[in-house]
Motif scaffolding. Structure first.
Motif, PDB file in Angstrom:
ATOM      1  N   GLU A  13     -25.062 -36.320 -29.325  1.00 22.04           N
ATOM      2  CA  GLU A  13     -24.723 -37.679 -29.406  1.00 22.04           C
ATOM      3  C   GLU A  13     -24.760 -38.556 -28.174  1.00 22.04           C
ATOM      4  O   GLU A  13     -25.000 -39.640 -27.961  1.00 22.04           O
ATOM      5  N   SER A  14     -24.685 -37.667 -26.754  1.00 20.43           N
ATOM      6  CA  SER A  14     -25.038 -38.366 -25.601  1.00 20.43           C
ATOM      7  C   SER A  14     -26.276 -38.213 -25.103  1.00 20.43           C
ATOM      8  O   SER A  14     -26.767 -38.542 -23.954  1.00 20.43           O
ATOM      9  N   TYR A  15     -27.293 -37.828 -26.009  1.00 18.39           N
ATOM     10  CA  TYR A  15     -28.599 -37.510 -25.616  1.00 18.39           C
ATOM     11  C   TYR A  15     -29.132 -36.555 -24.612  1.00 18.39           C
ATOM     12  O   TYR A  15     -29.892 -36.204 -24.127  1.00 18.39           O
ATOM     13  N   LEU A  16     -28.008 -35.666 -23.871  1.00 19.22           N
ATOM     14  CA  LEU A  16     -28.104 -34.873 -22.859  1.00 19.22           C
ATOM     15  C   LEU A  16     -28.831 -33.505 -23.377  1.00 19.22           C
ATOM     16  O   LEU A  16     -29.303 -32.778 -22.799  1.00 19.22           O
ATOM     17  N   ILE A  17     -28.740 -33.515 -24.802  1.00 18.59           N
ATOM     18  CA  ILE A  17     -29.519 -32.320 -25.590  1.00 18.59           C
ATOM     19  C   ILE A  17     -30.753 -32.175 -25.153  1.00 18.59           C
ATOM     20  O   ILE A  17     -31.530 -31.025 -25.289  1.00 18.59           O
ATOM     21  N   VAL A  18     -31.423 -33.352 -24.975  1.00 11.33           N
ATOM     22  CA  VAL A  18     -32.981 -33.281 -24.486  1.00 11.33           C
ATOM     23  C   VAL A  18     -33.302 -32.545 -23.224  1.00 11.33           C
ATOM     24  O   VAL A  18     -34.128 -31.530 -23.044  1.00 11.33           O
ATOM     25  N   SER A  19     -32.408 -33.028 -22.035  1.00 15.65           N
ATOM     26  CA  SER A  19     -32.412 -32.556 -20.791  1.00 15.65           C
ATOM     27  C   SER A  19     -31.999 -30.912 -20.761  1.00 15.65           C
ATOM     28  O   SER A  19     -32.611 -30.331 -20.280  1.00 15.65           O
ATOM     29  N   ILE A  20     -30.779 -30.707 -21.532  1.00 19.14           N
ATOM     30  CA  ILE A  20     -30.538 -29.438 -21.720  1.00 19.14           C
ATOM     31  C   ILE A  20     -31.423 -28.479 -22.210  1.00 19.14           C
ATOM     32  O   ILE A  20     -31.686 -27.335 -21.669  1.00 19.14           O
ATOM     33  N   GLY A  21     -32.072 -28.879 -23.263  1.00 15.81           N
ATOM     34  CA  GLY A  21     -33.093 -28.034 -23.933  1.00 15.81           C
ATOM     35  C   GLY A  21     -34.158 -27.588 -23.159  1.00 15.81           C
ATOM     36  O   GLY A  21     -34.654 -26.723 -23.247  1.00 15.81           O
ATOM     37  N   PRO A  52     -33.344 -30.895 -32.994  1.00 12.61           N
ATOM     38  CA  PRO A  52     -34.259 -32.001 -33.864  1.00 12.61           C
ATOM     39  C   PRO A  52     -34.858 -32.990 -32.624  1.00 12.61           C
ATOM     40  O   PRO A  52     -35.746 -33.460 -32.789  1.00 12.61           O
ATOM     41  N   LEU A  53     -33.461 -33.468 -32.059  1.00 11.10           N
ATOM     42  CA  LEU A  53     -33.814 -34.651 -31.130  1.00 11.10           C
ATOM     43  C   LEU A  53     -34.834 -34.157 -29.968  1.00 11.10           C
ATOM     44  O   LEU A  53     -35.755 -34.951 -29.590  1.00 11.10           O
ATOM     45  N   GLN A  54     -34.823 -33.045 -29.583  1.00 10.75           N
ATOM     46  CA  GLN A  54     -35.858 -32.588 -28.413  1.00 10.75           C
ATOM     47  C   GLN A  54     -36.977 -32.563 -29.075  1.00 10.75           C
ATOM     48  O   GLN A  54     -38.178 -32.924 -28.293  1.00 10.75           O
ATOM     49  N   PHE A  55     -37.246 -31.991 -30.167  1.00  8.62           N
ATOM     50  CA  PHE A  55     -38.559 -31.470 -30.923  1.00  8.62           C
ATOM     51  C   PHE A  55     -39.181 -33.079 -31.084  1.00  8.62           C
ATOM     52  O   PHE A  55     -40.326 -33.193 -30.931  1.00  8.62           O
ATOM     53  N   GLN A  56     -38.575 -33.902 -31.548  1.00  9.82           N
ATOM     54  CA  GLN A  56     -39.064 -35.184 -31.788  1.00  9.82           C
ATOM     55  C   GLN A  56     -39.702 -36.114 -30.799  1.00  9.82           C
ATOM     56  O   GLN A  56     -39.843 -37.151 -30.961  1.00  9.82           O
ATOM     57  N   GLN A  57     -39.259 -35.590 -29.611  1.00 11.34           N
ATOM     58  CA  GLN A  57     -39.724 -36.293 -28.391  1.00 11.34           C
ATOM     59  C   GLN A  57     -41.099 -36.366 -28.199  1.00 11.34           C
ATOM     60  O   GLN A  57     -41.889 -35.574 -28.399  1.00 11.34           O
ATOM     61  N   PRO A  58     -41.513 -37.738 -27.818  1.00 12.10           N
ATOM     62  CA  PRO A  58     -43.146 -37.911 -27.792  1.00 12.10           C
ATOM     63  C   PRO A  58     -43.733 -36.871 -26.951  1.00 12.10           C
ATOM     64  O   PRO A  58     -44.943 -36.643 -27.059  1.00 12.10           O
ATOM     65  N   ASP A  59     -43.212 -36.606 -25.800  1.00 10.62           N
ATOM     66  CA  ASP A  59     -43.859 -35.748 -24.817  1.00 10.62           C
ATOM     67  C   ASP A  59     -43.374 -34.181 -24.908  1.00 10.62           C
ATOM     68  O   ASP A  59     -43.781 -33.491 -23.912  1.00 10.62           O
ATOM     69  N   PHE A  60     -42.908 -33.747 -26.259  1.00 13.29           N
ATOM     70  CA  PHE A  60     -42.473 -32.544 -26.261  1.00 13.29           C
ATOM     71  C   PHE A  60     -43.515 -31.469 -26.214  1.00 13.29           C
ATOM     72  O   PHE A  60     -43.477 -30.509 -25.380  1.00 13.29           O
ATOM     73  N   VAL A  61     -44.840 -31.801 -26.641  1.00 14.32           N
ATOM     74  CA  VAL A  61     -45.811 -30.814 -26.789  1.00 14.32           C
ATOM     75  C   VAL A  61     -46.428 -30.786 -25.506  1.00 14.32           C
ATOM     76  O   VAL A  61     -46.474 -29.630 -24.708  1.00 14.32           O
ATOM     77  N   THR A  62     -46.651 -31.734 -24.664  1.00 14.50           N
ATOM     78  CA  THR A  62     -47.398 -31.660 -23.244  1.00 14.50           C
ATOM     79  C   THR A  62     -46.166 -31.259 -22.286  1.00 14.50           C
ATOM     80  O   THR A  62     -46.588 -30.525 -21.440  1.00 14.50           O
ATOM     81  N   HIS A  63     -44.723 -31.385 -22.578  1.00 17.86           N
ATOM     82  CA  HIS A  63     -43.725 -30.639 -21.855  1.00 17.86           C
ATOM     83  C   HIS A  63     -43.741 -29.192 -21.928  1.00 17.86           C
ATOM     84  O   HIS A  63     -43.601 -28.474 -20.767  1.00 17.86           O
ATOM     85  N   LEU A  64     -44.003 -28.735 -23.126  1.00 13.65           N
ATOM     86  CA  LEU A  64     -43.966 -27.315 -23.219  1.00 13.65           C
ATOM     87  C   LEU A  64     -45.460 -26.623 -22.748  1.00 13.65           C
ATOM     88  O   LEU A  64     -45.139 -25.514 -22.309  1.00 13.65           O
ATOM     89  N   GLU A  65     -46.088 -27.424 -23.034  1.00 14.21           N
ATOM     90  CA  GLU A  65     -47.537 -26.991 -22.440  1.00 14.21           C
ATOM     91  C   GLU A  65     -47.589 -26.747 -20.690  1.00 14.21           C
ATOM     92  O   GLU A  65     -47.965 -25.702 -20.288  1.00 14.21           O
ATOM     93  N   ALA A  93     -44.974 -35.938 -39.599  1.00  8.58           N
ATOM     94  CA  ALA A  93     -44.849 -35.785 -37.977  1.00  8.58           C
ATOM     95  C   ALA A  93     -44.571 -34.596 -37.463  1.00  8.58           C
ATOM     96  O   ALA A  93     -45.210 -34.004 -36.358  1.00  8.58           O
ATOM     97  N   VAL A  94     -43.384 -34.051 -38.203  1.00  7.96           N
ATOM     98  CA  VAL A  94     -42.911 -32.529 -37.557  1.00  7.96           C
ATOM     99  C   VAL A  94     -44.113 -31.525 -37.839  1.00  7.96           C
ATOM    100  O   VAL A  94     -44.339 -30.873 -37.043  1.00  7.96           O
TER     101      VAL A  94
END
Length: 200
Positions: A13-21, A52-65, A93-94
């Motif tokens: 809910e707070s969007y922190l899951i992206v940075s935590i993930g 799901p929120l983390q995976f849907q980030q536009p930079d997810f693939v480049t970040h993982l790489e 898209a997924v």
């Protein structure tokens, strides 16, 4: 200790899951790289839950790489666990993102199968490698005959689709024997958590 069921919804809910993930993913890859340096753990894989929120980030693939390159972790030893809710919106898209990640050598597991948006149509469209039977079916395997039927059906479905099947929440030998007899490839249990040290 705060259980995941309590803090993850707040983090989402707070969007922190992206940075935590992102932190979890980097930490997992660093551990994978350390495991690769020891003969007794070199063959281990690491499974990481991705929201799901983390995976849907536009930079997810480049970040993982970038994480894989920085840590030196072998991508084929990394498995990303996704839940069915991810496929409810923009499944095309997924799928495209999954294909880009798969091209790196990373594998995918469908977590908590049977408890969410259980549409069978996506199973043959998505680049999945594994199905995970949710622990809610396994832990009450012998208390409710319908859970035996559901678990056996998931195992059969996964095997027929060429997917590895793993069961969560296996805490007794009876559960393990039943799953092995029905063709389940592997199991996940709290009792195995201390088998390999983190070597941090």
């Amino acid at each position: 200790m705060i259980p995941p069921g309590d803090f993850i919804p707040v983090a989402e809910e707070s969007y922190l899951i992206v940075s935590i993930g992102g932190w979890v993913l980097e930490t997992a890859c660093r551990q994978l790289a350390r495991w690769a340096g020891a003969p007794e753990t070199a063959g281990l894989t690491m499974a990481v839950n991705i929201s799901p929120l983390q995976f849907q980030q536009p930079d997810f693939v480049t970040h993982l790489e970038a994480i894989l390159k920085m840590t030196g972790a072998r991508p084929e030893r990394l498995k990303l666990e996704l839940t069915e809710t991810l496929f409810m919106e923009e499944p095309d898209a997924v799928r495209e993102t999954m294909l880009r990640v798969q091209a790196m050598g990373v594998r995918f597991s469908l977590d908590d199968f049977g408890t969410g948006y259980s549409s069978l149509s996506y199973l043959n469209r998505l680049p999945l490698d594994q199905l995970k039977i949710d622990q809610s079916f396994v832990r009450t395997l012998f208390e409710d005959t319908s859970n035996e039927v559901i678990s056996a059906s998931i195992i059969s479905l996964g095997c027929n689709l060429g997917l590895e099947v793993i069961a969560e929440g296996v805490e007794t030998q009876a559960h393990r024997d039943w799953l092995e007899a029905h063709g389940c490839h592997a199991y996940q249990a709290i009792s195995t958590r201390d088998r390999y040290p983190s070597m941090s």
